[in-house]
Write a protein that holds these residues in place. Structure first.
Motif, PDB file in Angstrom:
ATOM      1  N   VAL A 176       0.837  -1.204   0.000  1.00  0.00           N
ATOM      2  CA  VAL A 176       0.000   0.000   0.000  1.00  0.00           C
ATOM      3  C   VAL A 176       0.870   1.253   0.000  1.00  0.00           C
ATOM      4  O   VAL A 176       0.622   2.200  -0.764  1.00  0.00           O
ATOM      5  N   GLU A 177       1.879   1.260   0.857  1.00  0.00           N
ATOM      6  CA  GLU A 177       2.737   2.437   0.953  1.00  0.00           C
ATOM      7  C   GLU A 177       3.502   2.695  -0.343  1.00  0.00           C
ATOM      8  O   GLU A 177       3.756   3.842  -0.710  1.00  0.00           O
ATOM      9  N   ALA A 178       3.857   1.629  -1.045  1.00  0.00           N
ATOM     10  CA  ALA A 178       4.595   1.788  -2.303  1.00  0.00           C
ATOM     11  C   ALA A 178       3.736   2.436  -3.383  1.00  0.00           C
ATOM     12  O   ALA A 178       4.257   3.086  -4.288  1.00  0.00           O
ATOM     13  N   VAL A 179       2.424   2.278  -3.281  1.00  0.00           N
ATOM     14  CA  VAL A 179       1.533   2.778  -4.336  1.00  0.00           C
ATOM     15  C   VAL A 179       0.908   4.126  -3.974  1.00  0.00           C
ATOM     16  O   VAL A 179       0.924   5.067  -4.766  1.00  0.00           O
ATOM     17  N   ILE A 180       0.344   4.239  -2.762  1.00  0.00           N
ATOM     18  CA  ILE A 180      -0.426   5.451  -2.435  1.00  0.00           C
ATOM     19  C   ILE A 180       0.094   6.210  -1.220  1.00  0.00           C
ATOM     20  O   ILE A 180      -0.452   7.270  -0.884  1.00  0.00           O
ATOM     21  N   SER A 181       1.114   5.703  -0.536  1.00  0.00           N
ATOM     22  CA  SER A 181       1.676   6.379   0.648  1.00  0.00           C
ATOM     23  C   SER A 181       0.579   6.802   1.620  1.00  0.00           C
ATOM     24  O   SER A 181       0.389   7.982   1.914  1.00  0.00           O
ATOM     25  N   ALA A 182      -0.136   5.822   2.137  1.00  0.00           N
ATOM     26  CA  ALA A 182      -1.272   6.098   3.020  1.00  0.00           C
ATOM     27  C   ALA A 182      -0.838   6.530   4.416  1.00  0.00           C
ATOM     28  O   ALA A 182      -1.651   7.037   5.182  1.00  0.00           O
ATOM     29  N   GLY A 183       0.425   6.328   4.759  1.00  0.00           N
ATOM     30  CA  GLY A 183       0.908   6.740   6.067  1.00  0.00           C
ATOM     31  C   GLY A 183       0.931   5.646   7.108  1.00  0.00           C
ATOM     32  O   GLY A 183       1.085   5.920   8.301  1.00  0.00           O
ATOM     33  N   TYR A 184       0.813   4.390   6.693  1.00  0.00           N
ATOM     34  CA  TYR A 184       0.888   3.283   7.638  1.00  0.00           C
ATOM     35  C   TYR A 184       2.346   3.089   8.077  1.00  0.00           C
ATOM     36  O   TYR A 184       3.264   3.255   7.273  1.00  0.00           O
ATOM     37  N   PRO A 185       2.576   2.716   9.328  1.00  0.00           N
ATOM     38  CA  PRO A 185       3.966   2.504   9.802  1.00  0.00           C
ATOM     39  C   PRO A 185       4.556   1.235   9.198  1.00  0.00           C
ATOM     40  O   PRO A 185       4.119   0.124   9.508  1.00  0.00           O
ATOM     41  N   GLU A 186       5.558   1.397   8.356  1.00  0.00           N
ATOM     42  CA  GLU A 186       6.128   0.242   7.660  1.00  0.00           C
ATOM     43  C   GLU A 186       6.958  -0.648   8.578  1.00  0.00           C
ATOM     44  O   GLU A 186       7.260  -1.791   8.241  1.00  0.00           O
ATOM     45  N   SER A 187       7.303  -0.143   9.756  1.00  0.00           N
ATOM     46  CA  SER A 187       8.050  -0.964  10.712  1.00  0.00           C
ATOM     47  C   SER A 187       7.143  -1.941  11.453  1.00  0.00           C
ATOM     48  O   SER A 187       7.631  -2.886  12.076  1.00  0.00           O
ATOM     49  N   ALA A 188       5.830  -1.718  11.382  1.00  0.00           N
ATOM     50  CA  ALA A 188       4.883  -2.576  12.109  1.00  0.00           C
ATOM     51  C   ALA A 188       4.742  -3.926  11.418  1.00  0.00           C
ATOM     52  O   ALA A 188       4.796  -4.015  10.190  1.00  0.00           O
ATOM     53  N   GLU A 189       4.554  -4.971  12.207  1.00  0.00           N
ATOM     54  CA  GLU A 189       4.285  -6.296  11.650  1.00  0.00           C
ATOM     55  C   GLU A 189       2.830  -6.417  11.211  1.00  0.00           C
ATOM     56  O   GLU A 189       2.514  -7.195  10.314  1.00  0.00           O
ATOM     57  N   ALA A 190       1.942  -5.642  11.829  1.00  0.00           N
ATOM     58  CA  ALA A 190       0.521  -5.659  11.457  1.00  0.00           C
ATOM     59  C   ALA A 190      -0.158  -4.429  12.052  1.00  0.00           C
ATOM     60  O   ALA A 190       0.293  -3.881  13.062  1.00  0.00           O
ATOM     61  N   VAL A 191      -1.233  -3.996  11.406  1.00  0.00           N
ATOM     62  CA  VAL A 191      -2.063  -2.918  11.949  1.00  0.00           C
ATOM     63  C   VAL A 191      -3.534  -3.309  11.824  1.00  0.00           C
ATOM     64  O   VAL A 191      -3.905  -4.121  10.975  1.00  0.00           O
ATOM     65  N   LEU A 192      -4.332  -2.735  12.700  1.00  0.00           N
ATOM     66  CA  LEU A 192      -5.783  -2.877  12.620  1.00  0.00           C
ATOM     67  C   LEU A 192      -6.390  -1.519  12.353  1.00  0.00           C
ATOM     68  O   LEU A 192      -6.072  -0.534  13.034  1.00  0.00           O
ATOM     69  N   LEU A 193      -7.270  -1.453  11.358  1.00  0.00           N
ATOM     70  CA  LEU A 193      -8.062  -0.255  11.100  1.00  0.00           C
ATOM     71  C   LEU A 193      -9.444  -0.494  11.690  1.00  0.00           C
ATOM     72  O   LEU A 193     -10.135  -1.448  11.317  1.00  0.00           O
ATOM     73  N   VAL A 194      -9.840   0.369  12.603  1.00  0.00           N
ATOM     74  CA  VAL A 194     -11.110   0.202  13.311  1.00  0.00           C
ATOM     75  C   VAL A 194     -11.995   1.408  13.022  1.00  0.00           C
ATOM     76  O   VAL A 194     -11.633   2.538  13.366  1.00  0.00           O
TER      77      VAL A 194
END
Length: 298
Positions: A176-194
């Motif tokens: 996702v970050e490579a295409v649209i740079s949404a701002g997700y932390p790339e160091s994280a192993e996983a994130v939840l969007l709630v």
């Protein structure tokens, strides 16, 4: 492929099968309504296809899939002449009705998700839903994919029902970050969007309840880490005590039995009590003492 009518009083929308999913909310939102099923292809997929597949989307967690928002469909079966040469096309069949439920067998549920095998849809009456007064999106970051999955279970176990709950693993975040740079932390192993929604006054309570559960889990993890560090520290202390005792024992043997040991880059350590002899070439001195200790244990 049109939205034929939006009835805000009865919260219904009459659409043709080729109508694009996103067009329904576009026409309904002027009345404070929206069409809840939102597959990822929402800007392009059509209602006919959604009904054939019983499509869902991120918000089906709270609002349900296509069937839960389908009041009726107009279905065409055999084509003209299919029942015999010169025979007219049979009249279309209407499954469901304007009410919440129709009497008899639930043929609408049978048809929805049948992938076009039971007939061809020409029109559908859909339920449209009042839009939430307020919405809020939270991003929870995790050090492992397993921890993120466990968080989903805990959230649902506590009867917290977000409007949407999406998990992204590290590979997806990078893509996702490579295409649209949404701002997700790339160091994280996983994130939840709630996604939370409801009355303006209710959102802070929902948010605090969810974050309190998350923080409680983090506190539990920290407690486990503290315990592990304490145990590791105790193990290191024990190892240091053992090494000190070993050196004291070596010194005692040197005094009482006349054993000698020398340390250096290429020293020879000789042990001889009349019965055993062990020779090792080691360095520096710590390696020599360790080999000495092993020989003593022979």
């Amino acid at each position: 492929n049109r939205v034929l009518n939006v009835d805000p009083r009865n919260r219904r929308a009459l659409v043709e099968a080729g109508c694009v999913n996103a067009w329904i909310t576009r026409d309904a939102e002027k009345h404070g309504l929206f069409y809840a099923p939102d597959p990822s292809s929402q800007p392009a997929c059509t209602i006919g296809g959604n009904i054939a597949e019983n499509a869902g989307g991120p918000h089906c967690l709270k609002h349900g899939v296509t069937l839960h928002h389908l009041a009726s469909v107009t279905v065409h079966g055999l084509a003209p002449g299919a029942a015999g040469e010169g025979s007219p096309a049979p009249a279309p069949l209407i499954l469901g009705g304007p009410g919440c439920e129709a009497p008899g067998l639930d043929l609408l549920a049978l048809f929805c998700g049948s992938e076009g095998t039971l007939g061809i849809i020409s029109e559908a009456t859909l339920r449209v839903t009042p839009a939430a007064e307020a919405t809020e999106t939270l991003l929870l970051v995790f050090a492992s994919l397993e921890a993120a999955c466990e968080a989903v279970t805990r959230i649902l176990d506590r009867a917290i029902v977000p409007a949407a709950l999406e998990l992204l693993d590290k590979l997806t975040i990078s893509a996702v970050e490579a295409v649209i740079s949404a701002g997700y932390p790339e160091s994280a192993e996983a994130v939840l969007l709630v996604d939370l929604e409801g009355l303006v006054e209710s959102l802070p309570a929902q948010r605090e309840r969810l974050l309190a559960e998350h923080e409680q889990h983090l506190a539990s993890i920290q407690a486990d880490l503290d315990k592990a560090e304490e145990e590791l520290g105790a193990a290191k202390t024990s190892a240091a005590d053992l090494e000190r005792a070993l050196h004291e024992r070596v010194a005692e043997l040197e005094r009482t039995r006349g054993w000698r040991w020398w340390s250096g880059a290429n020293c020879t350590v000789e042990l001889d009590d009349g019965n055993r002899r062990a020779e090792r070439r080691r360095g520096p001195s710590r390696c020599a003492s360790q080999q000495y200790g092993r020989s003593l244990a022979m």
